[in-house]
Design a protein around this motif. Structure first.
Motif, PDB file in Angstrom:
ATOM      1  N   LEU A   1       0.941  -1.082   0.035  1.00 24.07           N
ATOM      2  CA  LEU A   1      -0.162   0.044  -0.046  1.00 24.07           C
ATOM      3  C   LEU A   1       0.851   1.422  -0.035  1.00 24.07           C
ATOM      4  CD1 LEU A   1      -2.577  -1.265   2.340  1.00 24.07           C
ATOM      5  CD2 LEU A   1      -3.044  -0.842   0.105  1.00 24.07           C
ATOM      6  N   LEU A   2       2.128   1.134   0.647  1.00 19.78           N
ATOM      7  CA  LEU A   2       2.849   2.364   0.749  1.00 19.78           C
ATOM      8  C   LEU A   2       3.395   2.545  -0.721  1.00 19.78           C
ATOM      9  CD1 LEU A   2       4.792   1.943   4.082  1.00 19.78           C
ATOM     10  CD2 LEU A   2       3.144   3.824   3.550  1.00 19.78           C
ATOM     11  N   LEU A   3       3.919   1.550  -1.451  1.00 17.95           N
ATOM     12  CA  LEU A   3       4.413   1.783  -2.744  1.00 17.95           C
ATOM     13  C   LEU A   3       3.317   2.115  -3.622  1.00 17.95           C
ATOM     14  CD1 LEU A   3       7.054  -1.514  -2.794  1.00 17.95           C
ATOM     15  CD2 LEU A   3       7.506   0.884  -2.514  1.00 17.95           C
ATOM     16  N   LYS A   4       2.196   1.762  -3.470  1.00 18.08           N
ATOM     17  CA  LYS A   4       1.099   1.895  -4.340  1.00 18.08           C
ATOM     18  C   LYS A   4       0.594   3.528  -4.096  1.00 18.08           C
ATOM     19  CE  LYS A   4      -0.864  -2.501  -5.714  1.00 18.08           C
ATOM     20  NZ  LYS A   4      -1.954  -3.396  -5.431  1.00 18.08           N
ATOM     21  N   SER A   5       0.620   3.798  -2.818  1.00 15.99           N
ATOM     22  CA  SER A   5       0.301   5.299  -2.627  1.00 15.99           C
ATOM     23  C   SER A   5       1.340   6.165  -3.255  1.00 15.99           C
ATOM     24  CB  SER A   5       0.017   5.474  -1.287  1.00 15.99           C
ATOM     25  OG  SER A   5       1.223   5.351  -0.328  1.00 15.99           O
ATOM     26  N   TYR A   6       2.669   5.839  -3.248  1.00 14.67           N
ATOM     27  CA  TYR A   6       3.767   6.711  -3.539  1.00 14.67           C
ATOM     28  C   TYR A   6       3.650   6.754  -5.211  1.00 14.67           C
ATOM     29  CZ  TYR A   6       8.557   8.260  -4.539  1.00 14.67           C
ATOM     30  OH  TYR A   6       9.731   8.880  -5.156  1.00 14.67           O
ATOM     31  N   LEU A   7       3.376   5.570  -5.868  1.00 17.72           N
ATOM     32  CA  LEU A   7       3.257   5.523  -7.208  1.00 17.72           C
ATOM     33  C   LEU A   7       1.940   6.374  -7.795  1.00 17.72           C
ATOM     34  CD1 LEU A   7       4.104   1.931  -7.946  1.00 17.72           C
ATOM     35  CD2 LEU A   7       5.630   4.045  -8.339  1.00 17.72           C
ATOM     36  N   ARG A   8       0.845   6.397  -6.918  1.00 22.65           N
ATOM     37  CA  ARG A   8      -0.068   7.089  -7.134  1.00 22.65           C
ATOM     38  C   ARG A   8      -0.017   8.478  -7.209  1.00 22.65           C
ATOM     39  NH1 ARG A   8      -5.741   4.645  -7.164  1.00 22.65           N
ATOM     40  NH2 ARG A   8      -5.480   2.848  -8.183  1.00 22.65           N
ATOM     41  N   ALA A   9       0.715   8.930  -6.164  1.00 22.47           N
ATOM     42  CA  ALA A   9       1.025  10.439  -6.021  1.00 22.47           C
ATOM     43  C   ALA A   9       1.942  10.982  -7.194  1.00 22.47           C
ATOM     44  CB  ALA A   9       1.794  10.527  -4.697  1.00 22.47           C
ATOM     45  N   HIS A  10       2.617  10.022  -7.796  1.00 21.80           N
ATOM     46  CA  HIS A  10       3.369  10.451  -9.095  1.00 21.80           C
ATOM     47  C   HIS A  10       2.342  10.230 -10.406  1.00 21.80           C
ATOM     48  CE1 HIS A  10       7.698  11.254  -7.875  1.00 21.80           C
ATOM     49  NE2 HIS A  10       7.257  10.279  -7.114  1.00 21.80           N
ATOM     50  N   GLY A  11       1.142  10.054 -10.229  1.00 22.43           N
ATOM     51  CA  GLY A  11       0.448  10.151 -11.408  1.00 22.43           C
ATOM     52  C   GLY A  11       0.383   8.562 -11.990  1.00 22.43           C
ATOM     53  N   ARG A  12       0.895   7.670 -11.255  1.00 25.62           N
ATOM     54  CA  ARG A  12       0.897   6.223 -11.867  1.00 25.62           C
ATOM     55  C   ARG A  12      -0.442   5.295 -11.401  1.00 25.62           C
ATOM     56  NH1 ARG A  12       6.227   4.995 -13.746  1.00 25.62           N
ATOM     57  NH2 ARG A  12       7.170   7.193 -14.479  1.00 25.62           N
ATOM     58  N   GLU A  13      -0.670   4.400 -11.986  1.00 24.42           N
ATOM     59  CA  GLU A  13      -1.837   3.455 -11.918  1.00 24.42           C
ATOM     60  C   GLU A  13      -1.324   2.037 -11.333  1.00 24.42           C
ATOM     61  OE1 GLU A  13      -5.236   4.205 -11.443  1.00 24.42           O
ATOM     62  OE2 GLU A  13      -4.577   6.537 -11.703  1.00 24.42           O
ATOM     63  N   PRO A  14      -0.611   1.916 -10.298  1.00 20.03           N
ATOM     64  CA  PRO A  14      -0.043   0.498 -10.005  1.00 20.03           C
ATOM     65  C   PRO A  14      -1.261  -0.540  -9.813  1.00 20.03           C
ATOM     66  CG  PRO A  14      -0.007   1.822  -8.025  1.00 20.03           C
ATOM     67  CD  PRO A  14      -0.490   2.703  -9.123  1.00 20.03           C
ATOM     68  N   TRP A  15      -0.920  -1.620 -10.333  1.00 18.61           N
ATOM     69  CA  TRP A  15      -1.968  -2.906  -9.954  1.00 18.61           C
ATOM     70  C   TRP A  15      -0.941  -3.997  -9.909  1.00 18.61           C
ATOM     71  CZ3 TRP A  15      -6.897  -2.544  -9.771  1.00 18.61           C
ATOM     72  CH2 TRP A  15      -7.612  -3.512  -9.890  1.00 18.61           C
ATOM     73  N   GLY A  16      -1.666  -5.000  -9.034  1.00 19.44           N
ATOM     74  CA  GLY A  16      -1.288  -6.301  -8.676  1.00 19.44           C
ATOM     75  C   GLY A  16      -0.632  -6.235  -7.236  1.00 19.44           C
ATOM     76  N   HIS A  17       0.292  -7.266  -6.994  1.00 19.29           N
ATOM     77  CA  HIS A  17       0.821  -7.573  -5.975  1.00 19.29           C
ATOM     78  C   HIS A  17       2.132  -7.950  -5.683  1.00 19.29           C
ATOM     79  CE1 HIS A  17      -3.431  -7.568  -4.340  1.00 19.29           C
ATOM     80  NE2 HIS A  17      -3.579  -8.518  -5.292  1.00 19.29           N
ATOM     81  N   LYS A  18       2.881  -7.603  -6.789  1.00 23.35           N
ATOM     82  CA  LYS A  18       4.140  -7.763  -6.860  1.00 23.35           C
ATOM     83  C   LYS A  18       5.032  -6.596  -6.332  1.00 23.35           C
ATOM     84  CE  LYS A  18       4.186 -11.228 -10.436  1.00 23.35           C
ATOM     85  NZ  LYS A  18       4.308 -12.542  -9.396  1.00 23.35           N
ATOM     86  N   ILE A  19       5.153  -6.720  -5.049  1.00 22.41           N
ATOM     87  CA  ILE A  19       5.973  -5.745  -4.291  1.00 22.41           C
ATOM     88  C   ILE A  19       7.404  -5.332  -4.792  1.00 22.41           C
ATOM     89  CG2 ILE A  19       4.312  -5.701  -2.391  1.00 22.41           C
ATOM     90  CD1 ILE A  19       6.718  -7.067  -0.619  1.00 22.41           C
ATOM     91  N   ASN A  20       8.260  -6.430  -5.235  1.00 21.49           N
ATOM     92  CA  ASN A  20       9.341  -6.177  -5.771  1.00 21.49           C
ATOM     93  C   ASN A  20       9.410  -5.252  -7.148  1.00 21.49           C
ATOM     94  OD1 ASN A  20      12.160  -6.519  -5.188  1.00 21.49           O
ATOM     95  ND2 ASN A  20      12.251  -8.175  -6.631  1.00 21.49           N
ATOM     96  N   GLU A  21       8.213  -5.566  -8.000  1.00 20.67           N
ATOM     97  CA  GLU A  21       8.139  -4.553  -9.267  1.00 20.67           C
ATOM     98  C   GLU A  21       7.733  -3.406  -8.828  1.00 20.67           C
ATOM     99  OE1 GLU A  21       5.642  -6.747 -11.922  1.00 20.67           O
ATOM    100  OE2 GLU A  21       6.934  -8.207 -11.977  1.00 20.67           O
ATOM    101  N   LEU A  22       6.662  -3.194  -7.789  1.00 20.03           N
ATOM    102  CA  LEU A  22       6.448  -1.604  -7.370  1.00 20.03           C
ATOM    103  C   LEU A  22       7.578  -1.029  -6.679  1.00 20.03           C
ATOM    104  CD1 LEU A  22       3.329  -2.714  -5.623  1.00 20.03           C
ATOM    105  CD2 LEU A  22       3.122  -1.797  -7.712  1.00 20.03           C
ATOM    106  N   ASN A  23       8.239  -1.755  -6.041  1.00 22.83           N
ATOM    107  CA  ASN A  23       9.414  -1.020  -5.373  1.00 22.83           C
ATOM    108  C   ASN A  23      10.420  -0.894  -6.500  1.00 22.83           C
ATOM    109  OD1 ASN A  23      11.408  -0.132  -3.289  1.00 22.83           O
ATOM    110  ND2 ASN A  23      12.594  -2.083  -3.863  1.00 22.83           N
ATOM    111  N   ASP A  24      10.729  -1.407  -7.510  1.00 31.95           N
ATOM    112  CA  ASP A  24      11.570  -1.090  -8.693  1.00 31.95           C
ATOM    113  C   ASP A  24      11.090   0.340  -9.425  1.00 31.95           C
ATOM    114  OD1 ASP A  24      13.182  -3.136  -8.111  1.00 31.95           O
ATOM    115  OD2 ASP A  24      12.350  -4.351  -9.756  1.00 31.95           O
ATOM    116  N   GLU A  25       9.799   0.155  -9.542  1.00 37.50           N
ATOM    117  CA  GLU A  25       9.255   1.328 -10.362  1.00 37.50           C
ATOM    118  C   GLU A  25       9.152   2.549  -9.429  1.00 37.50           C
ATOM    119  OE1 GLU A  25       4.901   2.765 -12.459  1.00 37.50           O
ATOM    120  OE2 GLU A  25       5.131   0.761 -11.642  1.00 37.50           O
ATOM    121  N   ALA A  26       8.973   2.414  -8.008  1.00 40.43           N
ATOM    122  CA  ALA A  26       8.941   3.611  -7.271  1.00 40.43           C
ATOM    123  C   ALA A  26      10.377   4.080  -7.146  1.00 40.43           C
ATOM    124  CB  ALA A  26       8.512   3.372  -5.906  1.00 40.43           C
TER     125      ALA A  26
END
Length: 152
Positions: free
Chosen positions: A41-66
């Motif tokens: 949820l923290l990574l998704k909120s960070y990505l959303r704050a950057h205008g991204r639309e994160p999806w899924g539960h792969k936190i390693n990929e979310l972390n890489d994008e963030a």
């Protein structure tokens, strides 16, 4: 903000359990699930704050994008990357929620707790600063019902 607020709630629940029982091996999957979901949820909120639309539960990929967008924990070289990798591999097939005979790996709870707490302190002010610039919106309405009381 909704994602950040839910991350805070999952983190608070993890902290309460950790403070009560510490490193009780029987509760490790429960704490790992709470910390996993906090990170997601923290990574998704960070990505959303950057205008991204994160999806899924792969936190390693979310972390890489963030991380590509500048997310860093001060003084942390590999901790967050290791924690997301280990939590994700430990939660293969939702193993933090369901019993499995599969062997695996997971991070030490004390280490996880420290890194997730640091992530919260980095993401929180960034997301709050981007969200307070826009008008608040009602996300949803939840109605709670109490158990009916029988008439005597």
């Amino acid at each position: 903000m909704a994602l950040l607020n839910y991350a805070r709630k999952y983190h608070q629940a993890a902290e309460i359990v950790f403070d009560k029982v510490g490193n009780d091996p029987g509760l490790t999957p429960v704490l790992n699930f709470l910390y996993f979901h906090t990170v997601e949820l923290l990574l998704k909120s960070y990505l959303r704050a950057h205008g991204r639309e994160p999806w899924g539960h792969k936190i390693n990929e979310l972390n890489d994008e963030a991380s590509q967008l500048g997310l860093k924990i001060p003084g942390d070289l590999w901790g967050l990357k290791n924690i997301t990798s280990l939590l994700e591999s430990g939660n293969e097939d939702m193993e933090f929620r369901y019993f499995s005979l599969e062997s695996g790996s997971e991070p030490d709870l004390t280490w996880t707790r420290r890194v997730v707490g640091e992530l919260l302190h980095v993401v929180m002010p960034f997301v709050e600063s981007t969200c307070h610039n826009s008008a608040p919106r009602l996300a949803k309405l939840v109605m709670k019902f109490s158990e009916p009381t029988p008439k005597v």
